[in-house]
Design a protein around this motif. Structure first.
Motif, mmCIF file in Angstrom:
data_model
loop_
_atom_site.group_PDB
_atom_site.id
_atom_site.type_symbol
_atom_site.label_atom_id
_atom_site.label_comp_id
_atom_site.label_asym_id
_atom_site.label_seq_id
_atom_site.Cartn_x
_atom_site.Cartn_y
_atom_site.Cartn_z
ATOM 1 N N GLN A 178 1.097 -0.589 0.114
ATOM 2 C CA GLN A 178 -0.168 0.122 0.245
ATOM 3 C C GLN A 178 0.950 0.982 -0.230
ATOM 4 O OE1 GLN A 178 -3.163 0.270 -0.565
ATOM 5 N NE2 GLN A 178 -3.733 -1.575 -0.480
ATOM 6 N N ALA A 179 2.059 1.084 0.806
ATOM 7 C CA ALA A 179 3.028 2.101 0.910
ATOM 8 C C ALA A 179 3.193 2.885 -1.282
ATOM 9 C CB ALA A 179 3.881 2.129 1.482
ATOM 10 N N VAL A 180 3.440 1.203 -1.323
ATOM 11 C CA VAL A 180 4.052 1.814 -3.054
ATOM 12 C C VAL A 180 3.398 2.811 -4.062
ATOM 13 C CG1 VAL A 180 5.071 0.453 -5.321
ATOM 14 C CG2 VAL A 180 5.359 -0.142 -3.359
ATOM 15 N N LEU A 181 1.448 1.300 -3.705
ATOM 16 C CA LEU A 181 0.574 2.455 -4.410
ATOM 17 C C LEU A 181 -0.042 3.883 -4.216
ATOM 18 C CD1 LEU A 181 -1.614 -0.954 -4.157
ATOM 19 C CD2 LEU A 181 -0.333 -0.144 -6.156
ATOM 20 N N VAL A 186 -6.335 6.727 11.384
ATOM 21 C CA VAL A 186 -7.641 6.337 10.460
ATOM 22 C C VAL A 186 -6.880 4.629 10.697
ATOM 23 C CG1 VAL A 186 -8.737 6.004 8.607
ATOM 24 C CG2 VAL A 186 -7.896 8.395 10.118
ATOM 25 N N THR A 187 -8.287 3.787 10.706
ATOM 26 C CA THR A 187 -7.736 2.865 10.712
ATOM 27 C C THR A 187 -8.551 2.022 10.070
ATOM 28 O OG1 THR A 187 -8.397 2.457 13.367
ATOM 29 C CG2 THR A 187 -8.620 0.730 11.996
ATOM 30 N N ILE A 188 -7.630 1.648 8.703
ATOM 31 C CA ILE A 188 -8.235 0.843 6.850
ATOM 32 C C ILE A 188 -8.745 -0.089 7.886
ATOM 33 C CG2 ILE A 188 -8.077 1.477 5.444
ATOM 34 C CD1 ILE A 188 -8.331 3.413 5.968
ATOM 35 N N PRO A 189 -10.248 -1.078 7.693
ATOM 36 C CA PRO A 189 -10.132 -1.996 7.581
ATOM 37 C C PRO A 189 -8.966 -2.572 6.531
ATOM 38 C CG PRO A 189 -11.943 -1.488 7.620
ATOM 39 C CD PRO A 189 -10.988 -0.365 7.577
ATOM 40 N N ALA A 190 -8.298 -3.597 6.311
ATOM 41 C CA ALA A 190 -7.391 -4.796 4.523
ATOM 42 C C ALA A 190 -7.812 -5.925 4.412
ATOM 43 C CB ALA A 190 -6.090 -4.574 5.315
ATOM 44 N N THR A 191 -9.074 -6.073 4.941
ATOM 45 C CA THR A 191 -9.713 -7.394 4.170
ATOM 46 C C THR A 191 -10.284 -7.544 2.915
ATOM 47 O OG1 THR A 191 -12.185 -7.191 5.312
ATOM 48 C CG2 THR A 191 -10.320 -7.952 6.613
ATOM 49 N N GLY A 192 -10.247 -6.370 2.207
ATOM 50 C CA GLY A 192 -10.733 -5.798 0.743
ATOM 51 C C GLY A 192 -9.514 -6.071 -0.520
ATOM 52 N N GLN A 196 -9.353 -1.652 -3.108
ATOM 53 C CA GLN A 196 -10.028 -1.255 -2.273
ATOM 54 C C GLN A 196 -9.480 -0.446 -1.600
ATOM 55 O OE1 GLN A 196 -12.491 -5.157 -1.887
ATOM 56 N NE2 GLN A 196 -13.918 -4.426 -3.206
ATOM 57 N N VAL A 197 -8.483 -1.492 -0.800
ATOM 58 C CA VAL A 197 -7.689 -0.715 0.095
ATOM 59 C C VAL A 197 -7.017 0.432 -0.242
ATOM 60 C CG1 VAL A 197 -6.013 -0.854 1.878
ATOM 61 C CG2 VAL A 197 -7.999 -2.731 1.459
ATOM 62 N N HIS A 198 -6.809 0.490 -1.017
ATOM 63 C CA HIS A 198 -5.633 2.197 -1.757
ATOM 64 C C HIS A 198 -6.453 3.051 -1.950
ATOM 65 C CE1 HIS A 198 -3.417 4.398 -4.041
ATOM 66 N NE2 HIS A 198 -4.697 4.331 -4.983
ATOM 67 N N GLU A 199 -7.732 2.378 -2.289
ATOM 68 C CA GLU A 199 -8.648 3.523 -2.685
ATOM 69 C C GLU A 199 -9.344 4.148 -1.307
ATOM 70 O OE1 GLU A 199 -11.613 1.320 -4.983
ATOM 71 O OE2 GLU A 199 -10.463 1.592 -6.608
ATOM 72 N N VAL A 200 -9.463 3.433 -0.294
ATOM 73 C CA VAL A 200 -9.780 3.993 1.281
ATOM 74 C C VAL A 200 -8.822 4.835 1.314
ATOM 75 C CG1 VAL A 200 -10.624 3.434 2.998
ATOM 76 C CG2 VAL A 200 -11.304 2.338 1.238
ATOM 77 N N MET A 201 -7.403 4.683 1.483
ATOM 78 C CA MET A 201 -6.311 4.697 2.209
ATOM 79 C C MET A 201 -5.708 6.560 1.054
ATOM 80 S SD MET A 201 -4.102 1.802 2.501
ATOM 81 C CE MET A 201 -2.607 3.189 3.092
ATOM 82 N N LEU A 202 -5.923 6.271 0.015
ATOM 83 C CA LEU A 202 -5.916 7.240 -0.936
ATOM 84 C C LEU A 202 -6.843 8.490 -0.491
ATOM 85 C CD1 LEU A 202 -4.888 9.077 -2.719
ATOM 86 C CD2 LEU A 202 -5.975 8.056 -4.167
ATOM 87 N N HIS A 203 -8.252 8.079 -0.302
ATOM 88 C CA HIS A 203 -9.311 8.823 0.461
ATOM 89 C C HIS A 203 -8.991 9.792 1.461
ATOM 90 C CE1 HIS A 203 -13.223 10.703 0.813
ATOM 91 N NE2 HIS A 203 -13.731 10.825 2.174
ATOM 92 N N GLU A 204 -8.700 9.012 2.621
ATOM 93 C CA GLU A 204 -7.973 9.783 3.617
ATOM 94 C C GLU A 204 -6.815 10.598 3.262
ATOM 95 O OE1 GLU A 204 -9.552 9.714 5.956
ATOM 96 O OE2 GLU A 204 -11.162 8.102 6.716
ATOM 97 N N VAL A 205 -5.734 10.231 2.639
ATOM 98 C CA VAL A 205 -4.381 11.119 2.417
ATOM 99 C C VAL A 205 -5.276 12.683 1.422
ATOM 100 C CG1 VAL A 205 -2.823 11.685 1.616
ATOM 101 C CG2 VAL A 205 -2.867 8.924 2.385
#
Length: 209
Positions: free
Chosen positions: A19-22, A184-190, A194-203
C-alpha cells in the motif's frame, strides 16, 4: 514550504509495503513530490541497525532494543524525513514510532506501564509526529495466510508466538483509541485496490493546497 508526513502501521501481513508503493505512485501521478521510506531503516545508518534488529543473533534487553529502534529513528528523521518535509514533499513511511509502542511496549513488554512510559519519553525526544497515520487492520488468520503465500524468510518478530502478535494487535487498537484523529483505522480485508482507494481518500483530505 511544508510537507505532509504519512505513516502506515499494522501487524505482519497487513499489506503496508504494497500500500505504501501504491499510495506514493498515486500521489506522484497527482503532481506531488513524494518520498517513500521505511522503518527500521530509511537512512544508511538506520539500515545498518535494521539488520541488527530484524536478523541479529544477539538478544538485547527490552529497553536496549527500544533504544536501538530510536537510534535508528533519529538518524532516519535527521537525514531523510525532515529534509524531505522541509522541501515540501509528501513523506510516506512504512512504520514509525507507533510500531515501537505496539511491538516492544505492548508485545514484548506486555503493556507494562513503565515500559510504555519509557517509550513515550523517547517519542517526545524525536521531535516529529506524523500528520496522518493509516492503521491497516487485518484479522490474524488472514494475515497468516498472506504471509504463507508471500513465501519469504521470516524476520525475528514474525517468528514470535501467537500471544505476542495478539498483544501487538491489541496495542495498535489502543494506540488508535488514544491518538484521536491522527490515526485512521483502515480495514485491510478487501482487495488491494479497495484498500488503496480508501487510504487515498483519507490522504487527499489532508493534502496541503
Amino acid at each position: 514550504m511544508s510537507g505532509l508526513f504519512i505513516t502506515l502501521e499494522g501487524g505482519e501481513g497487513a499489506g503496508k509495503s504494497t500500500q505504501a508503493v501504491l499510495l506514493a505512485e498515486a500521489l506522484l501521478a497527482r503532481g506531488r513530490k513524494v518520498l517513500r521510506t521505511r522503518e527500521p531503516g530509511g537512512s544508511p545508518g538506520a539500515e545498518t541497525l535494521r539488520t541488527l534488529l530484524l536478523e541479529g543473533n544477539h538478544a538485547l534487553g527490552l529497553r536496549a532494543e527500544v533504544m536501538v529502534h530510536f537510534a535508528s529513528r533519529l538518524d532516519h528523521v535527521e537525514n531523510t524525513i525532515r529534509p524531505a518535509l522541509d522541501a515540501g514533499m509528501v513523506v510516506v513511511c512504512d512504520r514509525f514510532y507507533d510500531s515501537t509502542l505496539a511491538y516492544q511496549g505492548y508485545g514484548l513488554g506486555q503493556g507494562d506501564p513503565g515500559c510504555l512510559s519509557f517509550i513515550d519519553r523517547l517519542i517526545g525526544l524525536v521531535g516529529l509526529a506524523p500528520d496522518l497515520t493509516l492503521l491497516l487492520d487485518l484479522p490474524r488468520d488472514l494475515a497468516l495466510a498472506r504471509l504463507r503465500q508471500r513465501g519469504t524468510r521470516s524476520d525475528r518478530y514474525e517468528r514470535l508466538d501467537e500471544a505476542f502478535h495478539q498483544r501487538v494487535a491489541g496495542g495498535f487498537h489502543e494506540i488508535a483509541r488514544q491518538a484521536g484523529t491522527r490515526v485512521v483505522t483502515i480495514p485491510a480485508t478487501g482487495s488491494t485496490q479497495q484498500v488503496h482507494e480508501v487510504m487515498l481518500h483519507e490522504v487527499e483530505q489532508r493534502l496541503p493546497a
